[in-house]
Motif scaffolding. Structure first.
Motif, PDB file in Angstrom:
ATOM      1  N   GLY A   1       0.840  -1.201   0.000  1.00  0.00           N
ATOM      2  CA  GLY A   1       0.000   0.000   0.000  1.00  0.00           C
ATOM      3  C   GLY A   1       0.871   1.245   0.000  1.00  0.00           C
ATOM      4  O   GLY A   1       1.784   1.363   0.820  1.00  0.00           O
ATOM      5  N   ASN A   2       0.615   2.136  -0.931  1.00  0.00           N
ATOM      6  CA  ASN A   2       1.419   3.354  -1.035  1.00  0.00           C
ATOM      7  C   ASN A   2       1.211   4.247   0.181  1.00  0.00           C
ATOM      8  O   ASN A   2       0.100   4.365   0.701  1.00  0.00           O
ATOM      9  CB  ASN A   2       1.046   4.122  -2.306  1.00  0.00           C
ATOM     10  N   CYS A   3       2.296   4.873   0.639  1.00  0.00           N
ATOM     11  CA  CYS A   3       2.205   5.727   1.817  1.00  0.00           C
ATOM     12  C   CYS A   3       3.283   6.803   1.804  1.00  0.00           C
ATOM     13  O   CYS A   3       4.278   6.709   1.083  1.00  0.00           O
ATOM     14  CB  CYS A   3       2.328   4.895   3.099  1.00  0.00           C
ATOM     15  N   ILE A   4       3.042   7.839   2.603  1.00  0.00           N
ATOM     16  CA  ILE A   4       4.054   8.851   2.873  1.00  0.00           C
ATOM     17  C   ILE A   4       4.856   8.365   4.078  1.00  0.00           C
ATOM     18  O   ILE A   4       4.275   7.988   5.101  1.00  0.00           O
ATOM     19  CB  ILE A   4       3.408  10.215   3.193  1.00  0.00           C
ATOM     20  N   VAL A   5       6.194   8.365   3.971  1.00  0.00           N
ATOM     21  CA  VAL A   5       7.035   7.890   5.064  1.00  0.00           C
ATOM     22  C   VAL A   5       7.715   9.081   5.734  1.00  0.00           C
ATOM     23  O   VAL A   5       8.360   9.893   5.066  1.00  0.00           O
ATOM     24  CB  VAL A   5       8.100   6.897   4.558  1.00  0.00           C
ATOM     25  N   LEU A   6       7.549   9.181   7.050  1.00  0.00           N
ATOM     26  CA  LEU A   6       8.153  10.250   7.838  1.00  0.00           C
ATOM     27  C   LEU A   6       9.188   9.631   8.776  1.00  0.00           C
ATOM     28  O   LEU A   6       8.847   8.822   9.637  1.00  0.00           O
ATOM     29  CB  LEU A   6       7.082  10.994   8.638  1.00  0.00           C
ATOM     30  N   TYR A   7      10.440  10.007   8.580  1.00  0.00           N
ATOM     31  CA  TYR A   7      11.533   9.468   9.394  1.00  0.00           C
ATOM     32  C   TYR A   7      11.854  10.440  10.527  1.00  0.00           C
ATOM     33  O   TYR A   7      12.137  11.622  10.287  1.00  0.00           O
ATOM     34  CB  TYR A   7      12.774   9.250   8.539  1.00  0.00           C
ATOM     35  N   VAL A   8      11.841   9.928  11.761  1.00  0.00           N
ATOM     36  CA  VAL A   8      12.032  10.776  12.945  1.00  0.00           C
ATOM     37  C   VAL A   8      13.191  10.254  13.802  1.00  0.00           C
ATOM     38  O   VAL A   8      13.709   9.162  13.592  1.00  0.00           O
ATOM     39  CB  VAL A   8      10.748  10.841  13.789  1.00  0.00           C
ATOM     40  N   HIS A   9      13.562  11.069  14.777  1.00  0.00           N
ATOM     41  CA  HIS A   9      14.664  10.735  15.688  1.00  0.00           C
ATOM     42  C   HIS A   9      14.319   9.523  16.555  1.00  0.00           C
ATOM     43  O   HIS A   9      15.088   8.560  16.657  1.00  0.00           O
ATOM     44  CB  HIS A   9      14.972  11.944  16.568  1.00  0.00           C
ATOM     45  N   THR A  10      13.158   9.567  17.207  1.00  0.00           N
ATOM     46  CA  THR A  10      12.742   8.480  18.098  1.00  0.00           C
ATOM     47  C   THR A  10      11.257   8.207  17.881  1.00  0.00           C
ATOM     48  O   THR A  10      10.418   9.048  18.201  1.00  0.00           O
ATOM     49  CB  THR A  10      12.983   8.843  19.578  1.00  0.00           C
ATOM     50  N   LYS A  11      10.959   7.064  17.322  1.00  0.00           N
ATOM     51  CA  LYS A  11       9.578   6.718  17.003  1.00  0.00           C
ATOM     52  C   LYS A  11       8.737   6.597  18.277  1.00  0.00           C
ATOM     53  O   LYS A  11       9.223   6.138  19.309  1.00  0.00           O
ATOM     54  CB  LYS A  11       9.552   5.402  16.224  1.00  0.00           C
ATOM     55  N   HIS A  12       7.504   7.039  18.200  1.00  0.00           N
ATOM     56  CA  HIS A  12       6.491   7.005  19.263  1.00  0.00           C
ATOM     57  C   HIS A  12       6.603   8.177  20.240  1.00  0.00           C
ATOM     58  O   HIS A  12       5.643   8.466  20.951  1.00  0.00           O
ATOM     59  CB  HIS A  12       6.523   5.691  20.069  1.00  0.00           C
ATOM     60  N   TYR A  13       7.762   8.867  20.279  1.00  0.00           N
ATOM     61  CA  TYR A  13       7.944   9.952  21.251  1.00  0.00           C
ATOM     62  C   TYR A  13       7.866  11.302  20.534  1.00  0.00           C
ATOM     63  O   TYR A  13       8.671  11.595  19.640  1.00  0.00           O
ATOM     64  CB  TYR A  13       9.278   9.792  21.985  1.00  0.00           C
ATOM     65  N   ILE A  14       6.881  12.111  20.951  1.00  0.00           N
ATOM     66  CA  ILE A  14       6.577  13.375  20.281  1.00  0.00           C
ATOM     67  C   ILE A  14       6.973  14.533  21.189  1.00  0.00           C
ATOM     68  O   ILE A  14       6.602  14.554  22.372  1.00  0.00           O
ATOM     69  CB  ILE A  14       5.063  13.459  19.968  1.00  0.00           C
ATOM     70  N   PRO A  15       7.749  15.521  20.694  1.00  0.00           N
ATOM     71  CA  PRO A  15       8.085  16.685  21.527  1.00  0.00           C
ATOM     72  C   PRO A  15       6.821  17.324  22.099  1.00  0.00           C
ATOM     73  O   PRO A  15       5.804  17.451  21.403  1.00  0.00           O
ATOM     74  CB  PRO A  15       8.795  17.624  20.546  1.00  0.00           C
ATOM     75  N   ILE A  16       6.858  17.740  23.370  1.00  0.00           N
ATOM     76  CA  ILE A  16       5.634  18.194  24.058  1.00  0.00           C
ATOM     77  C   ILE A  16       5.042  19.469  23.449  1.00  0.00           C
ATOM     78  O   ILE A  16       3.853  19.740  23.640  1.00  0.00           O
ATOM     79  CB  ILE A  16       5.890  18.411  25.566  1.00  0.00           C
TER      80      ILE A  16
END
Length: 557
Positions: free
Chosen positions: A179-194
């Motif tokens: 399935g086609n998708c947009i991929v967003l690569y982050v520093h630490t998956k699951h943890y979002i800056p507050i």
């Protein structure tokens, strides 16, 4: 704490200055009561982050985060210095953070990410590529949202696309779904800056897949001293960072110039300064920078100095770029050849006779084979993965508030052989070519900027670069080769004429010698004739003498 009732930031500041930090439970209550993005919450969390950073020299970054499962519970992400810079992995790993930090935290080493992105790249098969219509929709979506996403999310490093979505990575239920998708690569998956909102699950109806990974500028190591510099050779700046001389340009103002990446010659704060200059371009000598360029290292003599430094982020429709144009003042190039490869050259090596530039329309051909020569890895083959990539370098040394490198509308290239990297640090600035049917007619698509932690490489389109530099093409050596050939022929003719002259001189000398001999013979003949004439006169004189006559008339006795 009294400010829990009033929300008074002044009281909070006073307590923090006295190092009276709230416990984890009270911190979560503050977050719940005032909101995680409130001034009070942000101020206290920033103070705690700064306090944690003082605990050990290996801690270089700390930031407060939340998860979608626990939106009002704060966890601190603690980044440790990368092993390459410390050389003390055991020491860094053994830091007793649990004894130093009285809060919920997660420990991460800079430059280390999960293998999810890499494994998905390796799983791609030829029959799973995205069809043309879907690919165009993905391109438009990335172009529309990538700039905004990069600005809003500090630890977002790459925006790309994929034909698969990943669920449950790291568990026994990990699954890859087509399935086609947009991929967003982050520093630490699951943890979002507050202070940030989470990513949307969809953008324009296209699902999002979040993975760990980062963009890394390539600048390091390479090769030998060259009497005449060549494309693909190692160069170095005053900061001792190393990269690749990508190509040569006949500039209407500066003459013969070389091209590489600005981050090869500039420090982070210098690169940041260039972004603040009008149009993101520093032009010598109008601006203070006079950066020298060396080959292959700073210990060797300078080959030139920077005349244009360009750092632009770009947008969804315009390619960002990080460029350094430098005027060559010595060891000028004589050919379009690359240095000799130290190892075995792969199929598709670059041996061109004519420059060709890839148009933006041609770049839509995904899965095209490409080839490059870089100072570090020399000849390598790759395949175009995506042509609307957005990247941001995550500088975790945040005690230095330098703006990181952010580039939009880049080309993403993956290795053709997954076990052989397409490029590595030290290859920044190297040219990348489409592999044509004829090895002598490779078409240039751009220059290497850096790579990702998933093994793909970031390339800036050459068309955008030439437009920015206001030149129509790269330097052609065809005319110079023709002139050299003519000069060679003239030199050969000159040698032949000189040979003829020498032979004529030899003949002339011999003739002169013979002439001298003949002249001597003639003089001898004249002397003999003179002697004969003298004898004749003597004979005549004797024959007419009276004594001779008397003697003749006397009788015989």
């Amino acid at each position: 704490m009294s400010f829990l009732c009033s929300g008074n930031k002044k009281i909070a500041k006073r307590l923090v200055k006295l190092r009276h930090f709230p416990t984890q439970r009270i911190l979560d209550e503050i977050c719940l009561l005032f909101g995680r993005k409130s001034n009070v919450t942000l101020f206290i969390c920033n103070a705690i982050c700064a306090h944690i950073k003082t605990k050990d020299e290996h801690i270089i970054d700390v930031w407060a985060a939340y998860t979608l499962k626990r939106t009002n519970s704060i966890t601190f992400v603690v980044s440790l210095q990368e092993e390459e810079k410390t050389g003390k992995k055991e020491k860094a790993e053994s830091i007793p953070l649990h004894k130093m930090i009285n809060y919920s935290f997660i420990k991460r080493r800079v430059g280390e990410y999960s293998y999810e992105g890499t494994e998905i790249i390796n799983h791609n098969a030829p029959d799973e590529y995205i069809d043309a219509d879907a690919y165009c929709k993905l391109q438009d979506c990335v172009a529309k949202y990538s700039v905004e996403l990069m600005k809003e999310h500090r630890y977002l490093s790459l925006v790309s696309v994929c034909s698969k979505r990943s669920t449950g990575y790291g568990s026994t239920s990990w699954e890859l779904k087509l399935g086609n998708c947009i991929v967003l690569y982050v520093h630490t998956k699951h943890y979002i800056p507050i202070n940030e909102e989470p990513f949307k699950p969809h953008y324009d109806g296209i699902p999002v897949d979040v993975r760990e990974g980062a963009f890394i500028p390539f600048g390091r190591t390479a090769v030998e001293f060259l009497e005449h510099v060549q494309m693909g050779c190692q160069i170095c700046g005053d900061n001792n960072a190393k990269g690749t001389l990508g190509c040569f340009i006949d500039h209407p103002q500066y003459g013969v110039c070389g091209l590489t990446c600005a981050h090869v010659l500039l420090s982070p704060w210098e690169l940041d300064w260039v972004k603040t200059v009008k149009s993101g371009t520093s032009i010598w000598p109008l601006h203070s920078f006079s950066k020298k360029v060396y080959q292959p290292t700073k210990q060797d003599s300078s080959i030139g100095h920077a005349v244009q430094l360009i750092h632009k982020e770009g947008s969804g429709n315009n390619s960002g770029m990080d460029l350094a144009l430098f005027k060559l003042t010595s060891r000028h190039p004589k050919s379009p050849d690359f240095p000799n490869a130290s190892g075995v050259m792969p199929a598709g090596k670059i041996n061109y006779e004519h420059w060709q530039i890839c148009s933006m329309d041609r770049l839509n051909l995904r899965t095209e084979r490409v080839v490059k020569f870089g100072a570090k890895t020399e000849f390598r083959n790759g395949v175009i993965e995506f042509d609307r990539l957005s990247v941001k370098h995550l500088n975790c040394s945040l005690q230095n508030e330098y703006t990181t490198i952010t580039l939009h509308k880049q080309i993403e290239v993956r290795p053709q052989i997954l076990s052989v990297a397409f490029a590595e640090p030290g290859d920044s600035g190297a040219l990348v070519f489409l592999g044509g049917e004829n090895d002598s007619e490779h078409t240039c698509i751009g220059i290497i900027e850096g790579g990702t932690t998933n093994g793909t490489v970031v390339v800036t389109p050459i068309v955008a670069i030439l437009d920015e530099l206001k030149v129509s093409s790269l330097k052609s050596f065809e005319a110079e080769n023709t002139i050299s050939e003519i000069h060679g022929r003239i030199e050969n003719v000159g040698n032949e004429v000189q040979t003829v002259r020498s032979e004529v001189q030899n003949v002339s000398t011999k003739i002169n010698t013979m002439g001298s001999s003949i002249s001597g013979m003639q003089e001898g003949q004249q002397a003999i004739s003179s002697d004969i004439q003298h004898l004749k006169q003597m004979v005549i004189a004797i024959s007419t003498s009276p004594n001779t006559q008397q003697s003749t008339d006397s009788p015989n006795i």
